[in-house]
Write a protein that holds these residues in place. Sequence first.
Motif, short mmCIF file in Angstrom:
data_model
loop_
_atom_site.label_atom_id
_atom_site.label_comp_id
_atom_site.label_asym_id
_atom_site.label_seq_id
_atom_site.Cartn_x
_atom_site.Cartn_y
_atom_site.Cartn_z
N SER A 87 19.43 -14.33 -7.80
CA SER A 87 17.97 -14.51 -7.26
C SER A 87 17.36 -13.21 -7.25
N CYS A 88 18.03 -12.24 -6.81
CA CYS A 88 17.60 -10.70 -7.01
C CYS A 88 17.58 -10.37 -8.13
N LEU A 89 18.55 -10.83 -9.04
CA LEU A 89 18.21 -10.50 -10.49
C LEU A 89 16.82 -10.95 -11.23
N GLU A 90 16.92 -12.43 -10.88
CA GLU A 90 15.53 -13.06 -11.34
C GLU A 90 14.44 -12.52 -10.86
N MET A 91 14.47 -12.00 -9.48
CA MET A 91 13.00 -11.09 -8.93
C MET A 91 12.88 -9.98 -9.75
N LEU A 92 13.75 -9.12 -10.21
CA LEU A 92 13.72 -8.10 -10.83
C LEU A 92 13.16 -8.30 -12.28
N VAL A 93 13.77 -9.36 -12.83
CA VAL A 93 13.62 -9.68 -14.23
C VAL A 93 11.98 -10.03 -14.26
N SER A 94 11.63 -10.93 -13.35
CA SER A 94 10.31 -11.38 -13.36
C SER A 94 9.31 -10.35 -13.22
N PHE A 95 9.63 -9.46 -12.20
CA PHE A 95 8.78 -8.37 -11.72
C PHE A 95 8.62 -7.39 -13.04
N LEU A 96 9.48 -7.09 -13.70
CA LEU A 96 9.57 -6.03 -14.83
C LEU A 96 8.84 -6.67 -15.89
N SER A 97 8.93 -7.81 -16.10
CA SER A 97 8.13 -8.54 -17.21
C SER A 97 6.48 -8.39 -17.03
N LEU A 98 6.25 -8.48 -15.71
CA LEU A 98 5.00 -8.25 -15.22
C LEU A 98 4.41 -7.08 -14.83
N ALA A 99 5.23 -5.85 -14.97
CA ALA A 99 5.10 -4.62 -14.04
C ALA A 99 3.79 -4.05 -14.61
N ASN A 100 3.40 -4.04 -15.77
CA ASN A 100 2.21 -3.38 -16.14
C ASN A 100 1.00 -4.08 -15.52
N LYS A 101 0.97 -5.21 -15.54
CA LYS A 101 -0.33 -6.02 -14.86
C LYS A 101 -0.34 -6.00 -13.49
N VAL A 102 0.90 -6.00 -12.73
CA VAL A 102 0.86 -5.79 -11.28
C VAL A 102 0.26 -4.59 -10.91
N ALA A 103 0.91 -3.38 -11.58
CA ALA A 103 0.38 -2.09 -11.36
C ALA A 103 -1.23 -2.12 -11.53
N ILE A 104 -1.93 -2.58 -12.53
CA ILE A 104 -3.26 -2.42 -12.74
C ILE A 104 -4.03 -3.22 -11.69
N ILE A 105 -3.53 -4.38 -11.28
CA ILE A 105 -4.28 -5.23 -10.20
C ILE A 105 -3.99 -4.40 -8.82
N LEU A 106 -3.03 -3.90 -8.42
CA LEU A 106 -2.86 -3.20 -7.34
C LEU A 106 -3.77 -1.85 -7.27
N ILE A 107 -3.93 -1.16 -8.44
CA ILE A 107 -4.83 -0.15 -8.75
C ILE A 107 -6.32 -0.67 -8.38
N LYS A 108 -6.56 -1.62 -8.99
CA LYS A 108 -8.00 -2.15 -8.66
C LYS A 108 -8.40 -2.35 -7.29
N ARG A 109 -7.41 -3.36 -6.77
CA ARG A 109 -7.65 -3.75 -5.40
C ARG A 109 -7.71 -2.62 -4.31
N SER A 110 -6.65 -1.36 -4.59
CA SER A 110 -6.66 -0.66 -3.53
C SER A 110 -8.08 0.11 -3.44
N GLU A 111 -8.88 0.10 -4.19
CA GLU A 111 -10.33 0.71 -4.13
C GLU A 111 -10.93 -0.13 -2.95
N LYS A 112 -10.66 -1.56 -2.52
CA LYS A 112 -11.46 -2.22 -1.75
C LYS A 112 -10.67 -2.66 -0.64
N VAL A 113 -9.18 -2.56 -0.79
CA VAL A 113 -8.36 -3.23 0.37
C VAL A 113 -7.19 -2.11 0.55
N LYS A 114 -6.97 -1.80 1.97
CA LYS A 114 -6.13 -0.97 2.28
C LYS A 114 -4.85 -1.62 2.80
#
Length: 357
Positions: A87-114
């Motif tokens: 399940s750890c491997l499955e978590m990493l695989v799912s995270f890597l496949s969406l890493a670019n989108k996750v990074a963009i979402i976190l950057i946008k949200r960091s301007e409003k949420v701490k």
Amino acid sequence: MKAASRYFLGNGKHIPCFAHTIHLVVDDSVKEIASFCSILDKVKKIVMHFKHSPALMDELRKAQADEGIPEGCIKTLQQSVDTRWNSCLEMLVSFLSLANKVAIILIKRSEKVKGLPEMLSTDELSTCKDFCSLLNPFKDATEKISGEKYVTVSMVIPLISLLLKKMQIAKVESADGILAQDSLHKQLEKRCKPLELNKVLVKSSFLDPRFKKMYISPIGVQEATKDILQELITFTEEKRISDDENSDDQGDSLEKAHNRSIVKVDGSENRELKMYLSLPQTSWESNPIMFWSSYKAAMPGLSKLALRYLTTPGSSVPSERLASAIKCVVCDSRSRMTDTHITERVFLISSNSKYWS
């Protein structure tokens, strides 16, 4: 478990669960590399934050939908479970496949949420990719050995050899990836090499027409051949005694009398083994049970012996799966269920889906 096996079956009959052995190999290797453990913690925090935030998950789905991905193909982040290393491997695989989108979402949200979790760096993402490539063969081996509708016990020794080879030829780029490669290889040697001396596993692999001598050491082949011949001799002697007790020489046809005489003088156990070894190996996808069923007449003793070994499970996963099924169908609120009702409900849930159509 080992003591119970020794008590009921005798010495040398215990087979460790290979799926659990793989779990220990991976778990120990991951724990040895502190830097990767910290990377895993960062990934878990990000995944958990998204799982607990419907707004973030909606943004992640929208980001994929905007790229034209249909609703049924939209991916999601998967959380790991401590008791299941894959399940750890499955978590990493799912995270890597969406890493670019996750990074963009976190950057946008960091301007409003701490207090948002920190995104992984490029080097850390590279390390995750290396670990995924290293752990994929272990996931594949775990899935293969966990089956319950095909022969698994004879796969143990071949899978050990194939995993060791995979670790030798694997190509990784990050420093942590190189450490993980070395650690996984050492843990395989430490935990799995002793299994290659287990006589039940050796004879099971030897009697599987897909493998035969292929993954067994020369000494293992010699010992397996010697043991199998001895067991065949014992089986043949028992059959002769049974035939002599049940036969009526006066009423036998000439053909039966002739065939019985051949069994007495031929040394059929050695002939059967030579015939088996002369046959070509079958493909991995073939069914060894069907093979021995088709050669039952030509090699009766070896066929019976092979089926005795090959029907042994290579892991405890099928029994654990059944225990989970029992837990699902026998809930705590049904305190008045009899053992008959429990047996019937477990039978129904374990029946093949094709019988319900």
